[in-house]
Design a protein around this motif. Structure first.
Motif, PDB file in Angstrom:
ATOM      1  N   ASP A  99       0.821  -1.208   0.000  1.00  0.00           N
ATOM      2  CA  ASP A  99       0.000   0.000   0.000  1.00  0.00           C
ATOM      3  C   ASP A  99       0.858   1.262   0.000  1.00  0.00           C
ATOM      4  O   ASP A  99       0.339   2.371   0.013  1.00  0.00           O
ATOM      5  N   CYS A 100       2.182   1.080  -0.010  1.00  0.00           N
ATOM      6  CA  CYS A 100       3.101   2.221  -0.127  1.00  0.00           C
ATOM      7  C   CYS A 100       4.464   1.675  -0.539  1.00  0.00           C
ATOM      8  O   CYS A 100       4.664   0.465  -0.627  1.00  0.00           O
ATOM      9  N   GLY A 101       5.393   2.567  -0.802  1.00  0.00           N
ATOM     10  CA  GLY A 101       6.718   2.122  -1.212  1.00  0.00           C
ATOM     11  C   GLY A 101       7.627   3.298  -1.494  1.00  0.00           C
ATOM     12  O   GLY A 101       7.292   4.461  -1.229  1.00  0.00           O
ATOM     13  N   GLY A 102       8.791   2.980  -2.021  1.00  0.00           N
ATOM     14  CA  GLY A 102       9.764   4.037  -2.300  1.00  0.00           C
ATOM     15  C   GLY A 102      10.750   3.612  -3.370  1.00  0.00           C
ATOM     16  O   GLY A 102      10.947   2.422  -3.636  1.00  0.00           O
ATOM     17  N   ILE A 103      11.363   4.620  -3.992  1.00  0.00           N
ATOM     18  CA  ILE A 103      12.422   4.396  -4.976  1.00  0.00           C
ATOM     19  C   ILE A 103      13.652   5.187  -4.530  1.00  0.00           C
ATOM     20  O   ILE A 103      13.598   6.416  -4.434  1.00  0.00           O
ATOM     21  N   LEU A 104      14.728   4.475  -4.225  1.00  0.00           N
ATOM     22  CA  LEU A 104      16.003   5.120  -3.947  1.00  0.00           C
ATOM     23  C   LEU A 104      16.706   5.326  -5.281  1.00  0.00           C
ATOM     24  O   LEU A 104      17.065   4.369  -5.965  1.00  0.00           O
ATOM     25  N   THR A 105      16.885   6.572  -5.690  1.00  0.00           N
ATOM     26  CA  THR A 105      17.362   6.894  -7.032  1.00  0.00           C
ATOM     27  C   THR A 105      18.889   6.819  -7.102  1.00  0.00           C
ATOM     28  O   THR A 105      19.576   6.758  -6.066  1.00  0.00           O
ATOM     29  N   LEU A 156       6.071  -1.889   0.227  1.00  0.00           N
ATOM     30  CA  LEU A 156       5.812  -2.081   1.652  1.00  0.00           C
ATOM     31  C   LEU A 156       4.328  -2.257   1.906  1.00  0.00           C
ATOM     32  O   LEU A 156       3.489  -1.704   1.191  1.00  0.00           O
ATOM     33  N   GLN A 157       4.027  -3.010   2.945  1.00  0.00           N
ATOM     34  CA  GLN A 157       2.660  -3.098   3.433  1.00  0.00           C
ATOM     35  C   GLN A 157       2.624  -2.531   4.847  1.00  0.00           C
ATOM     36  O   GLN A 157       3.492  -2.814   5.674  1.00  0.00           O
ATOM     37  N   THR A 158       1.606  -1.739   5.122  1.00  0.00           N
ATOM     38  CA  THR A 158       1.473  -1.095   6.421  1.00  0.00           C
ATOM     39  C   THR A 158       0.580  -1.911   7.328  1.00  0.00           C
ATOM     40  O   THR A 158      -0.464  -2.398   6.904  1.00  0.00           O
ATOM     41  N   THR A 159       1.013  -2.074   8.568  1.00  0.00           N
ATOM     42  CA  THR A 159       0.146  -2.662   9.584  1.00  0.00           C
ATOM     43  C   THR A 159       0.029  -1.671  10.735  1.00  0.00           C
ATOM     44  O   THR A 159       0.935  -0.873  10.984  1.00  0.00           O
ATOM     45  N   ILE A 203      12.029   8.793  -3.732  1.00  0.00           N
ATOM     46  CA  ILE A 203      10.639   9.077  -4.099  1.00  0.00           C
ATOM     47  C   ILE A 203       9.759   8.120  -3.295  1.00  0.00           C
ATOM     48  O   ILE A 203       9.831   6.900  -3.479  1.00  0.00           O
ATOM     49  N   LEU A 204       8.967   8.667  -2.393  1.00  0.00           N
ATOM     50  CA  LEU A 204       8.024   7.868  -1.621  1.00  0.00           C
ATOM     51  C   LEU A 204       6.644   7.956  -2.267  1.00  0.00           C
ATOM     52  O   LEU A 204       6.290   8.980  -2.851  1.00  0.00           O
ATOM     53  N   ALA A 205       5.880   6.892  -2.138  1.00  0.00           N
ATOM     54  CA  ALA A 205       4.501   6.894  -2.643  1.00  0.00           C
ATOM     55  C   ALA A 205       3.595   6.278  -1.587  1.00  0.00           C
ATOM     56  O   ALA A 205       3.911   5.226  -1.016  1.00  0.00           O
ATOM     57  N   LEU A 206       2.485   6.955  -1.317  1.00  0.00           N
ATOM     58  CA  LEU A 206       1.484   6.471  -0.370  1.00  0.00           C
ATOM     59  C   LEU A 206       0.173   6.305  -1.120  1.00  0.00           C
ATOM     60  O   LEU A 206      -0.282   7.235  -1.792  1.00  0.00           O
TER      61      LEU A 206
END
Length: 443
Positions: free
Chosen positions: A18-24, A213-216, A247-250
């Motif tokens: 449900d979210c994640g990120g890209i380390l450029t 990532l998955q959020t709990t 770059i984070l994405a939610l």
């Protein structure tokens, strides 16, 4: 039978991000930059340690000693579909006698990637390491014409190349302890925690290292069930290389789950004190007089009747709160005589402080109020709005923002914070390009 079998299936088989990120690549360069002093310190400690006693009868004056270690180059580059490459150039100053010094260069090329171990933690792993050692310069102050080896083989015993390669990942400033900190639980309120769980080892594209990532959420120490996302989320990749480090994405589901967890923890339950009294209400609602002989202050108690919902559109985030407001009297024992259902639709303002996302209710776009129950007979909707809408419109956003002002920690690793943050809201997700900044260690 199928229902019974479904209960036996471990919960993680249905996990989805449900979210994640890209380390450029820019982020990798920054990590290498801040790791360079750390790497030099580690190598200096390892290479300049006093040598073990030599049992051979050779003269002590002929033994080599490393007197200086300087990391000249330390770079981390992306290898799409594979991992990362760490390149290190180290200048060594070596003396074998008071009058003899030479410079050697230790070069290391190591291929690294991140794996997921059986415990579900991410680990930085070295898949290949190639060290070379060669002489750069030699000075013979006592006898300049004396023959001298240039292969560096007489120094090999002093430098444990195998050990350096085995522990080369520790030269970076984010070893496995920092990767594990990504999945640490973070408090939101005293009774509510958030945790980000990596679902798999990262992927490597030309845009960077992608992690899903998955959020709990835990409330009072128990993981709570969350609304099921109607849309599967995948980390959106930028169309062109980003100058930002990260770059984070939610996802929209992440935001709704956050508000749902806060709701389950009771964070949106509130008490509103008003200037109204039973006597002033009796002037407008006649049956109030027979219910209360003595004048008493009127109190409004707000509870949620269903979970909040966040909707993300282009350049716009809104939250919908579904509330029930109990109207009554009494400080110690509350006695309700009216209840109204209130639906609030408000714009959400988003900002990032350090590693925390701060949500706040901005403009109220819509507020609907309707009678739910009454012990004082029917009350017209227009009168309910006249009496109670002003305090609800003012106090509900204010008290909600007190709860939200603590913020929620975004995915991050220990000792790194976020700067130069740019938040953009798209349909179904929030994109957060930002730069990394290493926090100064106190003391």
């Amino acid at each position: 039978l199928s229902i019974f079998l479904s209960l036996l299936v471990p919960a993680h088989t249905t996990r989805s991000p449900d979210c994640g990120g890209i380390l450029t690549p820019s982020g990798l360069r920054y990590l290498a930059e801040v790791s360079k002093p750390h790497a030099e310190s580690v190598l200096r400690k390892d290479l300049m340690a006093p040598p073990a006693p030599d049992p051979s009868p050779a003269s002590p004056s002929s033994r080599n000693q490393i007197i200086s270690v300087k990391v000249d180059e330390f770079s981390l580059t992306l290898i799409p579909d594979t991992g990362m490459r760490l390149s290190i150039e180290v200048d060594l100053g070596i003396t074998s006698a008071p009058s003899t010094t030479k410079e050697m260069r230790l070069s290391i090329l190591a291929d690294l990637h991140v794996e997921m171990n059986p415990e579900g933690n991410l680990e930085l792993v070295t898949s290949d390491c190639k060290p070379t050692l060669e002489e750069v310069q030699s000075t013979e102050e006592m006898d300049r014409s004396a023959p001298h080896k240039s292969s560096g083989s007489d120094v090999d015993k002093q430098i444990n190349v195998e050990k350096i390669c085995l522990e080369v990942a520790k030269l970076l400033l984010f070893p496995n302890e920092r990767l594990m900190s990504l999945a640490a639980p973070f408090p939101i309120t005293p009774s509510c925690q958030i945790q980000y769980l990596p679902l798999a080892a990262p992927m490597y594209s030309e845009q960077g290292i992608i992690i899903s990532l998955q959020t709990t959420f835990q409330v009072a120490g128990t993981v709570i069930p969350l609304p099921v996302s109607p849309v599967l989320f995948s980390m959106p990749e930028p169309a062109r290389p980003s100058p930002s480090h990260l770059i984070l994405a939610l996802s929209e589901h992440f935001c709704t789950s956050l508000f749902s967890a806060l709701d389950k923890s009771g964070a949106f339950n509130m008490t509103l004190l008003s200037s109204l009294t039973t006597a002033t209400l009796a002037e407008r609602i006649t049956q109030m007089g027979s219910l209360f002989q003595e004048d008493q202050p009127v109190v409004l108690k707000v509870v949620t009747r269903s979970s909040p919902r966040v909707v993300l559109e282009e350049d716009k985030a809104i939250v919908k709160l579904f509330l029930t407001v109990q109207i009554g009297t009494g400080s110690s024992v509350f006695q309700s005589f009216l209840s109204v259902n209130v639906d609030v639709t408000a714009r959400l303002h988003l900002s990032v402080v350090d590693t925390r996302m701060i949500f706040s209710l901005a403009d109220i776009e819509d507020l609907e109020l309707s009678l739910a129950t009454s012990d004082v007979g029917p009350v017209l909707a227009a009168l309910l709005e006249e009496l109670f809408l002003p305090i609800i419109r003012e106090e509900v956003p204010a008290q909600t923002n007190v709860v939200l002002s603590q913020g929620v920690h975004l995915p991050h690793i220990f000792r790194f914070t976020y700067i130069n943050v740019n938040i953009t809201i798209h349909k179904d997700y929030i994109l957060i390009p930002c730069n990394l900044q290493l926090e100064e260690r106190n003391g």
